[in-house]
Enzyme design. Structure first.
Site, PDB file in Angstrom:
ATOM      1  N   ASP A 262      -6.347  -6.733  -1.024  1.00 50.29           N
ATOM      2  CA  ASP A 262      -6.545  -6.727   0.369  1.00 50.29           C
ATOM      3  C   ASP A 262      -7.780  -5.934   0.805  1.00 50.29           C
ATOM      4  O   ASP A 262      -8.405  -4.899   0.439  1.00 50.29           O
ATOM      5  CB  ASP A 262      -5.337  -5.717   0.957  1.00 50.29           C
TER       6      ASP A 262
ATOM      7  N   ASP B  46      -2.178  -9.388  10.824  1.00 52.95           N
ATOM      8  CA  ASP B  46      -0.978  -8.998  10.380  1.00 52.95           C
ATOM      9  C   ASP B  46       0.166  -9.362  11.695  1.00 52.95           C
ATOM     10  O   ASP B  46      -0.312  -9.090  12.612  1.00 52.95           O
ATOM     11  CB  ASP B  46      -0.822  -7.278  10.368  1.00 52.95           C
TER      12      ASP B  46
ATOM     13  N   ASP C 161       1.016  -1.173   0.084  1.00 48.95           N
ATOM     14  CA  ASP C 161       0.232  -0.113   0.119  1.00 48.95           C
ATOM     15  C   ASP C 161       0.955   1.167  -0.099  1.00 48.95           C
ATOM     16  O   ASP C 161       2.019   1.193   0.549  1.00 48.95           O
ATOM     17  CB  ASP C 161      -0.861  -0.158   1.177  1.00 48.95           C
TER      18      ASP C 161
HETATM   19  C1  GAL Z   1      -3.369  -4.867   5.852  1.00 47.80           C
HETATM   20  C2  GAL Z   1      -2.451  -5.968   5.377  1.00 47.80           C
HETATM   21  C3  GAL Z   1      -0.993  -5.735   5.390  1.00 47.80           C
HETATM   22  C4  GAL Z   1      -0.792  -4.575   4.551  1.00 47.80           C
HETATM   23  C5  GAL Z   1      -1.679  -3.185   4.991  1.00 47.80           C
HETATM   24  C6  GAL Z   1      -1.680  -1.983   4.012  1.00 47.80           C
HETATM   25  O1  GAL Z   1      -4.428  -4.955   5.715  1.00 47.80           O
HETATM   26  O2  GAL Z   1      -2.833  -7.053   6.367  1.00 47.80           O
HETATM   27  O3  GAL Z   1      -0.282  -6.709   5.252  1.00 47.80           O
HETATM   28  O4  GAL Z   1      -1.127  -4.757   3.067  1.00 47.80           O
HETATM   29  O5  GAL Z   1      -2.905  -3.473   5.068  1.00 47.80           O
HETATM   30  O6  GAL Z   1      -2.442  -0.881   4.537  1.00 47.80           O
END
Ligand code: GAL
Length: 758
Positions: free
Chosen positions: A509, A573, A434
């Site tokens: 995601d 996470d 992201d």
């Molecule tokens: C979470 C994801 C992480 C990362 C993050 C970025 O939802 O589990 O691995 O990608 O968003 O905002």
């Protein structure tokens, strides 16, 4: 090979304890009781609470299987009785103040000590404010960290006696109760002013030479801390001291002090470093210890050795890029016998590129040579529907850079992927997470990159030019988790944009899609956005590895493959702590047996090296042994191996963890079986993984904080017969394994063995 995993494990376990001269802290982790409702008598220390329900702090009362509280908002009382020894006051350096640390309480709280009101919502009650503080009506109370500090001679405290804390809680809605896991009582003492930071700087290792910096900070206005700093390295197995030094130091009031030290130690065994600062006139030292890095992976031979998977999948007519992973001295030359039409070889770099129109299995011979020799390996290019036949290996920007990722940071990690030699072991994906997306789409709805990524095509040319692959990130919702634009209702456009940028991998995601699909029990609704993106990716002419990220909702491991995903996150996470590794990694036994070539459970990215989730990085907080455990477990699981660290900042230890070809071969084994947890008892876990050559990889894990000696009957892990037993980290055979095996397992450490029937 026998496969009855009868658990008659004869495990004899012994422990070696390590002293921990910590300060006097009374833990209030256990012993709490709860009663629903409200009654001022509950504050009375004489009140009989024997019929109350036992509760843990650290989790809302709704989550603790207590019938009356499962959906309860309103009043409830917590109580705990504990003994307060005089010694903690006597041993204290300052001896002036006691602190009662209760942590966060959801929502409002009123705390009594021995029947007297002590505090309300983190304001200590004394004569002056007794009547002016109100209990309810503070909407932010749930976020206050309760830490009551009172004079040691306050009459509410009963030194050398039993004390009772009673807490009146009102939960306005949502979760309620004590939500911090480790309430404590201690004197306000040296630890409140002096910090000894041994984590921020890494061990620098050059061969057997270790250098390390530790940082002290003194926040006391007037008090200097002077004393003797002892640093001691000792072997975990037998306690043998490898190095010890003592020096007088002083950390001035309001000051900082850094202490650099170096020593030599054989770096092939697990050892710990203890830091003991004995401050003049203090009754206990400031103490920390760390598991130090040590290298098990033998250096790679100078002759060529072809590493990596045995198979590679590509769709008919789609572009293929495969870098033959070979360790050994450069320059190296590459040749391939039996290449199908359409594929060409760059004989200097070992890149295979092109495309094959005709479906089928093309078995070729890879050849690598340098001035010292040659290596050959049979390799199958499978042209068909399935891609990513073995778990993806590469890097993702999230665990290091978070939203601060940029083109420059991706490039520097890609360069390091090559220069560190990781590429010679099959590491290939460079995945942008992201934080790359622009604020607005174009007038025609196209997604753009933001200023941090000025030219995506140029970036992908650069990455592909290094023989690596480029991944990207989006959400099925309108916004990503970081608040950037997602792909909702633009799926096909976005898939085409990514194909135009020559992207090789998509992490998709869930994030804001929860607003569109609030019902997480409806499997079809959970699948819907992913089916749409799958269909969109199928309309492009590229092989884009498809990674689902929805944290395991609706048992995604049961259906991720059916909707055409290559991997799917099974958990929330990960962070760089043992607790996180334990919950996420060792929790994977619940998803067992769904892995197949091209279809993988994903327990999240790796937490080795320098991580940070933002612009500031720190060395992973895992000990060396925990890092061995992490890599071993992910390989046993056939989990995607996506590094989450700054690759341009790797030391020899981190590189050694990532370049053990025998360990990586487990991960890349073409059967792609996820290991089974076959034994869990007394802090020992054993996981076994069947390999394509008929052998069995066995991980013996020690979840204990101490060294453990174990003795295991082979029969107990389904092995009967004669075996060649190999220690995969050390890459050496173990002689004399007959009916049982004896191992010494390091704290939170692992022994990873391969049993091949003779
Ligand atoms: C979470 C994801 C992480 C990362 C993050 C970025 O939802 O589990 O691995 O990608 O968003 O905002």
């Amino acid at each position: 090979m026998k496969k009855q995993f009868l658990l008659l494990l004869a495990v004899i376990i012994t422990a070696c304890s390590s002293p921990d001269p910590g300060s006097d802290i009374i833990s209030l982790k256990e012993g709490w009781k709860i009663q629903k409702g409200d009654n001022p008598e509950y504050a009375d220390p004489q009140y009989n609470d024997t019929k109350w329900t036992v509760i843990e702090p650290g989790r809302p009362w709704e989550t603790q299987n207590i019938n009356s509280l499962v959906e309860y908002d309103g009043y409830a009382w917590y109580r705990i009785t504990f003994f307060l020894p005089e010694d903690i006051r006597k041993n204290s350096y300052f001896g002036e103040e006691l602190q009662i640390t209760l942590g966060k309480i959801d929502d409002t709280e009123q705390t009594y000590l021995n029947g007297e009101l002590l505090g309300i919502n983190n304001t200590l009650i004394d004569e002056a404010n007794r009547d002016s503080i109100i209990f309810e009506g503070d909407p932010k109370a749930y976020s206050y960290f309760r830490n009551y500090i009172l004079p040691a001679n306050d009459e509410r405290i009963k030194w050398g006696e039993k004390n009772v804390i009673a807490i009146r809680v009102h939960d306005h809605g949502g979760g309620g109760g004590m939500v911090s896991p480790s309430p404590t009582i201690s004197m306000v003492d040296i630890k409140e002013y002096l910090s000894m930071d041994v984590e921020s700087d890494p061990f620098e290792i050059m061969g057997a030479h270790y250098t390390k910096n530790i940082r002290f900070k003194n926040d006391h206005e007037k008090q200097d801390f002077a004393g003797l700093l002892t640093i001691k390295a000792s072997r975990y197995t037998d306690g043998k001291v490898l190095y010890e030094t003592s020096e007088r130091i002083m950390v001035k009031a309001n000051g900082r002090y850094e202490h650099l030290f170096s020593f030599s130690s054989p770096n092939s065994e697990s050892f710990k470093i203890e830091y003991i600062f004995t401050i003049d006139e203090a009754d206990y030292p400031v103490y920390k210890f760390q598991g130090a890095p040590y290298i098990l992976t033998p250096p790679a031979p100078e002759e060529p050795r072809i590493n990596g998977a045995d198979v590679f999948g590509v769709r008919p007519g789609h572009p293929l890029l495969y870098t033959i992973p070979v360790s050994g001295n450069r320059p190296m030359t590459f040749a391939v016998e039996g290449l199908p039409d359409g594929i060409t070889l760059d004989s200097i770099n070992g890149f295979l590129r092109g495309s094959v129109k005709q479906e089928g299995d093309y078995t070729v011979t890879l050849i690598a040579s340098n001035n010292l020799g040659e290596d050959k390996k049979s390799f199958t290019i499978k042209v068909g529907d399935a891609i990513q036949l073995t778990p993806p290996m590469g890097w993702n920007s999230w665990n290091c850079w978070g939203l601060s990722v940029s083109d420059e940071k991706v490039r520097s990690s890609a360069k390091a992927m090559v220069e560190s030699g990781l590429v010679n072991y099959g590491w290939s994906f460079m995945n942008i997470d992201d934080g790359w997306e622009a604020e607005k789409r174009t007038g025609s709805g196209e997604l753009l990159s933001n200023d941090k990524f000025p030219d995506m095509n140029a970036l992908s040319d650069y990455i592909h030019g290094l023989g690596l692959k480029l991944g990207i990130y989006s959400s099925p919702g309108p916004l990503t988790c970081g608040g950037y634009l997602g792909s909702y209702q633009h799926e096909l456009k976005d898939a085409r944009t990514w194909a135009r940028w020559e992207i090789d991998y998509l992490k998709h995601d869930w994030c804001s899609y929860r607003l569109i699909c609030p019902d997480h029990d409806d499997i079809e609704e959970l699948q819907k956005p992913y089916r749409i993106m799958r269909a969109s990716l199928d309309k492009t002419d590229r092989d884009i590895v498809y990674s689902l990220c929805q944290y395991g909702m609706g048992n995604v491991s049961e259906w991720g493959a059916d909707i055409g995903a290559n991997l799917w996150r099974t958990t929330g996470d990960i962070v760089d702590t043992w607790e996180s590794l334990l919950t996420i990694g060792f929790g994977q036994y619940e998803n067992t047996s769904h892995n197949k070539p091209g279809q993988f459970n994903d327990p999240d990215m790796m937490i080795l090296g320098w991580v940070g989730w933002g612009p500031n990085l720190h060395p992973t907080r895992l000990t060396a042994d925990e890092q061995y455990t992490h890599v071993s477990l992910w390989c046993l699981l056939s989990a995607p191996l996506l590094l989450g660290n700054d690759l341009s900042k790797m030391d020899d230890f981190t590189i050694s963890l990532l370049t053990n070809h025998e360990i990586l071969a487990l991960n890349q084994d073409p059967l792609c079986k996820q290991a089974d947890r076959v034994y869990v008892k007394d802090d020992i876990q054993i996981w076994t993984k069947e390999l394509s050559d008929g052998s069995l990889a066995v991980g013996f894990f020690n979840m204990d904080n101490e060294v453990r000696a174990i003795q295991i009957a082979l029969e107990a892990i389904g092995l009967g017969g004669e075996y060649l037993v190999r220690d995969l980290w050390r890459q050496s055979d173990i002689d004399e394994v007959k009916e049982e095996i004896e191992l010494r397992l390091m704290p939170h450490g692992v022994s990873l063995l391969k049993f091949t029937e003779l």
